[in-house]
Structure formats: structure tokens, C-alpha cells
Design a protein around this motif. Structure first.
Motif, PDB file in Angstrom:
ATOM      1  N   HIS A   1      45.004  34.734  29.338  1.00 41.93           N
ATOM      2  CA  HIS A   1      44.263  35.341  30.378  1.00 41.93           C
ATOM      3  C   HIS A   1      42.902  35.435  29.710  1.00 41.93           C
ATOM      4  CE1 HIS A   1      45.350  38.287  26.914  1.00 41.93           C
ATOM      5  NE2 HIS A   1      43.999  38.789  27.479  1.00 41.93           N
ATOM      6  N   LEU A   2      42.011  36.308  30.836  1.00 45.57           N
ATOM      7  CA  LEU A   2      40.792  36.356  30.355  1.00 45.57           C
ATOM      8  C   LEU A   2      40.546  38.043  30.146  1.00 45.57           C
ATOM      9  CD1 LEU A   2      38.388  34.137  32.244  1.00 45.57           C
ATOM     10  CD2 LEU A   2      38.722  33.909  29.897  1.00 45.57           C
ATOM     11  N   ASP A   3      39.812  38.658  29.468  1.00 43.58           N
ATOM     12  CA  ASP A   3      39.466  39.825  29.634  1.00 43.58           C
ATOM     13  C   ASP A   3      37.989  40.028  30.014  1.00 43.58           C
ATOM     14  OD1 ASP A   3      38.044  39.384  27.331  1.00 43.58           O
ATOM     15  OD2 ASP A   3      39.567  40.274  25.823  1.00 43.58           O
ATOM     16  N   ALA A   4      37.604  41.461  29.785  1.00 42.54           N
ATOM     17  CA  ALA A   4      36.307  41.795  30.374  1.00 42.54           C
ATOM     18  C   ALA A   4      35.176  41.041  29.584  1.00 42.54           C
ATOM     19  CB  ALA A   4      36.059  43.327  30.487  1.00 42.54           C
ATOM     20  N   GLU A   5      35.323  40.924  28.219  1.00 46.54           N
ATOM     21  CA  GLU A   5      34.292  40.544  27.161  1.00 46.54           C
ATOM     22  C   GLU A   5      34.395  38.932  27.622  1.00 46.54           C
ATOM     23  OE1 GLU A   5      32.232  42.013  25.274  1.00 46.54           O
ATOM     24  OE2 GLU A   5      31.614  40.144  24.363  1.00 46.54           O
ATOM     25  N   MET A   6      35.530  38.172  27.721  1.00 49.03           N
ATOM     26  CA  MET A   6      35.422  36.813  27.857  1.00 49.03           C
ATOM     27  C   MET A   6      34.436  36.389  29.366  1.00 49.03           C
ATOM     28  SD  MET A   6      39.119  35.236  26.359  1.00 49.03           S
ATOM     29  CE  MET A   6      40.104  36.676  26.407  1.00 49.03           C
ATOM     30  N   THR A   7      34.989  37.316  30.249  1.00 49.60           N
ATOM     31  CA  THR A   7      34.246  37.219  31.643  1.00 49.60           C
ATOM     32  C   THR A   7      32.817  37.415  31.362  1.00 49.60           C
ATOM     33  OG1 THR A   7      36.333  38.338  32.403  1.00 49.60           O
ATOM     34  CG2 THR A   7      34.324  37.981  33.888  1.00 49.60           C
ATOM     35  N   ARG A   8      32.596  38.362  30.751  1.00 47.16           N
ATOM     36  CA  ARG A   8      30.987  38.646  30.556  1.00 47.16           C
ATOM     37  C   ARG A   8      30.305  37.524  29.846  1.00 47.16           C
ATOM     38  NH1 ARG A   8      27.950  43.154  29.832  1.00 47.16           N
ATOM     39  NH2 ARG A   8      29.543  44.659  29.782  1.00 47.16           N
TER      40      ARG A   8
ATOM     41  N   GLY B   1      46.286  29.973  34.698  1.00 47.12           N
ATOM     42  CA  GLY B   1      47.496  30.019  35.640  1.00 47.12           C
ATOM     43  C   GLY B   1      48.667  30.778  34.907  1.00 47.12           C
ATOM     44  N   ASN B   2      49.063  31.949  35.359  1.00 46.24           N
ATOM     45  CA  ASN B   2      50.056  32.676  34.706  1.00 46.24           C
ATOM     46  C   ASN B   2      50.197  33.845  35.567  1.00 46.24           C
ATOM     47  OD1 ASN B   2      50.985  34.668  33.034  1.00 46.24           O
ATOM     48  ND2 ASN B   2      49.944  33.857  31.397  1.00 46.24           N
ATOM     49  N   LEU B   3      51.118  34.306  35.785  1.00 47.49           N
ATOM     50  CA  LEU B   3      51.347  35.518  36.615  1.00 47.49           C
ATOM     51  C   LEU B   3      51.558  36.927  35.888  1.00 47.49           C
ATOM     52  CD1 LEU B   3      53.935  34.337  39.499  1.00 47.49           C
ATOM     53  CD2 LEU B   3      51.358  34.359  39.576  1.00 47.49           C
ATOM     54  N   ILE B   4      51.640  36.710  34.668  1.00 48.46           N
ATOM     55  CA  ILE B   4      52.029  37.840  33.829  1.00 48.46           C
ATOM     56  C   ILE B   4      50.714  38.652  33.358  1.00 48.46           C
ATOM     57  CG2 ILE B   4      53.629  38.905  32.012  1.00 48.46           C
ATOM     58  CD1 ILE B   4      55.191  36.309  32.551  1.00 48.46           C
ATOM     59  N   CYS B   5      50.249  38.009  32.267  1.00 56.07           N
ATOM     60  CA  CYS B   5      49.150  38.522  31.554  1.00 56.07           C
ATOM     61  C   CYS B   5      47.718  38.733  32.343  1.00 56.07           C
ATOM     62  CB  CYS B   5      48.647  37.610  30.335  1.00 56.07           C
ATOM     63  SG  CYS B   5      50.228  36.800  29.588  1.00 56.07           S
ATOM     64  N   PRO B   6      47.270  37.848  33.010  1.00 54.50           N
ATOM     65  CA  PRO B   6      45.916  38.107  33.729  1.00 54.50           C
ATOM     66  C   PRO B   6      46.211  39.312  34.407  1.00 54.50           C
ATOM     67  CG  PRO B   6      46.429  35.742  33.879  1.00 54.50           C
ATOM     68  CD  PRO B   6      47.771  36.512  33.363  1.00 54.50           C
ATOM     69  N   ALA B   7      47.217  39.691  35.004  1.00 48.72           N
ATOM     70  CA  ALA B   7      47.301  41.231  35.619  1.00 48.72           C
ATOM     71  C   ALA B   7      47.138  42.096  35.015  1.00 48.72           C
ATOM     72  CB  ALA B   7      48.672  41.150  36.346  1.00 48.72           C
ATOM     73  N   GLU B   8      47.281  42.252  33.498  1.00 53.18           N
ATOM     74  CA  GLU B   8      47.287  43.397  32.712  1.00 53.18           C
ATOM     75  C   GLU B   8      45.767  43.780  32.216  1.00 53.18           C
ATOM     76  OE1 GLU B   8      51.416  44.362  30.929  1.00 53.18           O
ATOM     77  OE2 GLU B   8      50.503  42.648  30.156  1.00 53.18           O
ATOM     78  N   PHE B   9      44.991  42.741  32.203  1.00 58.97           N
ATOM     79  CA  PHE B   9      43.571  42.652  31.802  1.00 58.97           C
ATOM     80  C   PHE B   9      42.548  42.599  32.883  1.00 58.97           C
ATOM     81  CE2 PHE B   9      46.097  41.392  28.367  1.00 58.97           C
ATOM     82  CZ  PHE B   9      45.790  42.085  27.122  1.00 58.97           C
ATOM     83  N   ASP B  10      41.821  43.871  33.298  1.00 59.79           N
ATOM     84  CA  ASP B  10      40.896  43.965  34.096  1.00 59.79           C
ATOM     85  C   ASP B  10      39.593  42.913  33.558  1.00 59.79           C
ATOM     86  OD1 ASP B  10      38.660  44.706  35.852  1.00 59.79           O
ATOM     87  OD2 ASP B  10      39.576  46.834  35.591  1.00 59.79           O
TER      88      ASP B  10
END
Lengths: 222, 113
Positions: A97-104, A124-133
Motif C-alpha cells: 500500500h501507499l501511506d501519506a509519507e510515500m504519497t508526499r 492493486g489490493n483490496l485490504i491494506c490501501p484501505a487502512e492507510f490514509d
């Protein structure tokens, strides 16, 4: 004997990311950049949907895309070739997944001058990306017909955080047991406010409705 | 993979707390993990072993996991019930106007140094 001491923490592991995400959201708001986080399972048609959507919107908005994957840069190249817009590839180094720091970090690598809409194609993943804003303005997800209508039941968090759910590959519906009405009901069970838009990224059917949704959301967000 | 990402967050937070408290060795990290948090405790401890042993502060440090039960509240009849047993639909009145009270948390409870 060693002295033993207990330090109480009582802190959610998601808390620091949520703080980062809120800060990023504020910064983007000040710069006037709407960030869309697009999620789905692998192979549901994220990149094809994006190409169609960008081609409908690129005369109205200045758009930049970040493609996140564990490896390869095929998606970023595909977007650039098919739309001509700015597109970069982010590698997560094995993370799901990506988190806010990686997005930045991704946003920092883009030329953001004049950009109205930044799109993050999450892993592509239905689990982890949902948990990290990620600090996004809105969340979108794609569920494709071959995956089955029951996915909102199996991945509740993903569907509960999405503002819009695109049901892709409507053209192959006759070959699969997919009940659109039931699927919509399941999505709304998780999130009554989610908008459901059936599309076919291959033929372009319904993609205009998603493009209009994006334009409306950006207008309301301003 | 999902659990590995969580482990990196735990390490980041524990390192920060250790720094604030001038701690150079952590013996145990205690987690409170909800029944419906989608975390698999075995995977989490496997990922923990791999990642924690790469850090001086956490080499050999044990990750202890307390599982906390998930409870759902029914807006129609006001009852609370076990989420893992009954899911979204209230077993008392059949309503699906319910929401999760607790049980999806992933919290660092405390560290033992």
C-alpha cells in the motif's frame, strides 16, 4: 538483576500516518490540488479507466498521475503514451500500500505548478490501501464484474471508505453471474453515501459519468 | 505483506518512545489487537521477528499480542452483541442499522524495557 520498567503507550499504529495525511491534505488544499486516491484489486482496470477519464478531462483540468506498484514502470509509461500527461511511477519496495509519507514523496517528484488534479493509482489490493490514509481529497475504487458482486461483503473496510465505486467490465456481464442490483445493495450496506457508477473502460461506456462526478467533486471541494 | 507494513509502523513508534525515555533496549512490546482488525497475529509476529532483529534497540524483543473482542451496537434495539459471531445483522431484532463499537483497533499498549 536487570531493572524492568513498563512504559504505557496506548497509541494506534495508524495514528502517526493519520496525522501526516491530515497535514498533507491541508497543504494540498492551500495549493488548490485535488488528490484522488484510486484503489482496486489487480487487473480490475485502473489504468485503462484512468486513460479514458484523463482523455475526457485533460482539456478542462491540468492533471498529473502517480502510479504505485511493487515493481515495473509499465503503467506510468502506458498513461504517458495514451494521454500525453505527466505521469510517474512509484515503487513501494514490496509494501502492499501507499501511506501519506510515500504519497508526499511522489508529489514532490511531480511538477505541480498549475496542476488541479493529482491522481494516485494505489497498489492493486483490496485490504491494506484501505487502512492507510494517503492524504487524498476523495477515495475511488473499481470493482470489475469478473471479481463478483460479493466483494463488498468480503472487504468491508475498502467499501466503507470509498466515495465512489466504479463497476467496470460491464461488457462481459452476460458471461458472469454478476447481479448489479445486489452489488449496489452490498456497497450501500457498507457505505450508504457511496456513489455507484457502472462503466466499461474498454468501450468508454459510463466513463463520462465518472468524469462528471470528478468535476462536481472538485467544484464542491474548492 | 500487510502485516509487514504494520510492523514498520510499530517499530517507528516504539523507537520514538524509546528515544524520549532514554531507553536503549526494549524487552517486550505489548499490542492490543481487535478481533476484526484483519491482522493475523502469527503473520505479525513472524514479520516482527524479521524486522525487529535488524534494529539494535529491538534485537530479541518479544511482541506480545492481546486480542480484544469485537462488539457491535444496534441502533434499533440498543443491544450490544459479538461482531465475530453475528456480523452486521443484530441477533436480537434482525436490524442491520448497526455499527462497530470496538474490535478493529491496532494499538501499542505498552513496552517493557
Amino acid at each position: 538483576m536487570d531493572e524492568v520498567k513498563v512504559i504505557e503507550i496506548k497509541k494506534s499504529v495508524f495514528e502517526s500516518n493519520e496525522k501526516d495525511a491530515d497535514n498533507l491534505r491541508k497543504e494540498l488544499k492551500d495549493k488548490g490540488i485535488f488528490l484522488l486516491n484510486l484503489m482496486s484489486s489487480p487487473g480490475s482496470g485502473k489504468t485503462t479507466t484512468l486513460i479514458r477519464t484523463i482523455n475526457l478531462l485533460k482539456d478542462k483540468l491540468r492533471i498529473a498521475v502517480m502510479e504505485a506498484d511493487i515493481d515495473s514502470d509499465v503503467d506510468a509509461i502506458k498513461i504517458k503514451d495514451a494521454t500525453g500527461i505527466q505521469s510517474i511511477q512509484l515503487h513501494t519496495g514490496g509494501m502492499c500500500h501507499l501511506d501519506a509519507e510515500m504519497t508526499r514523496q511522489g508529489l514532490d517528484a511531480l511538477e505541480l505548478e498549475g496542476v488541479d488534479l493529482a491522481i494516485l493509482e494505489n497498489v492493486g489490493n483490496l485490504i491494506c490501501p484501505a487502512e492507510f490514509d494517503t492524504g487524498n481529497s476523495k477515495n475511488a475504487m473499481i470493482l470489475s464484474v469478473p471479481e463478483g458482486e460479493d466483494k463488498p461483503l468480503k472487504y468491508p473496510l475498502m467499501f466503507s471508505i470509498c466515495d465512489v465505486v466504479l463497476i467496470n467490465k460491464m461488457d462481459v456481464m452476460p458471461y458472469f453471474d454478476f447481479n448489479l442490483e445486489k452489488c449496489t445493495e452490498y456497497v450501500h450496506m457498507r457505505n450508504p453515501k457511496a456513489k455507484v457508477i457502472p462503466i466499461c473502460a474498454k468501450t468508454g461506456e459510463g466513463v463520462d459519468k465518472f468524469a462528471q462526478w470528478l468535476l462536481d467533486e472538485i467544484e464542491n471541494w474548492k | 505483506m500487510h502485516e509487514l507494513g504494520i510492523v514498520f509502523y510499530i517499530i517507528r513508534d516504539v523507537k520514538e518512545v524509546a528515544r524520549e525515555n532514554n531507553v536503549d533496549k526494549v524487552k517486550t512490546v505489548v499490542m492490543d489487537i481487535g478481533e476484526v482488525s484483519t491482522i493475523i497475529p502469527d503473520y505479525l509476529t513472524d514479520c516482527w521477528r524479521w524486522a525487529a532483529d535488524k534494529e539494535d534497540l529491538l534485537r530479541g524483543c518479544e511482541l506480545k499480542i492481546n486480542t480484544t473482542p469485537a462488539m457491535t451496537y444496534c441502533e434499533d434495539c440498543g443491544n450490544e452483541y459479538s461482531t465475530a459471531q453475528h456480523g452486521k445483522k443484530c441477533p436480537h431484532c434482525g436490524s442491520d442499522r448497526t455499527y462497530l463499537l470496538r474490535g478493529n483497533e491496532v494499538e501499542i499498549k505498552e513496552i517493557i524495557v
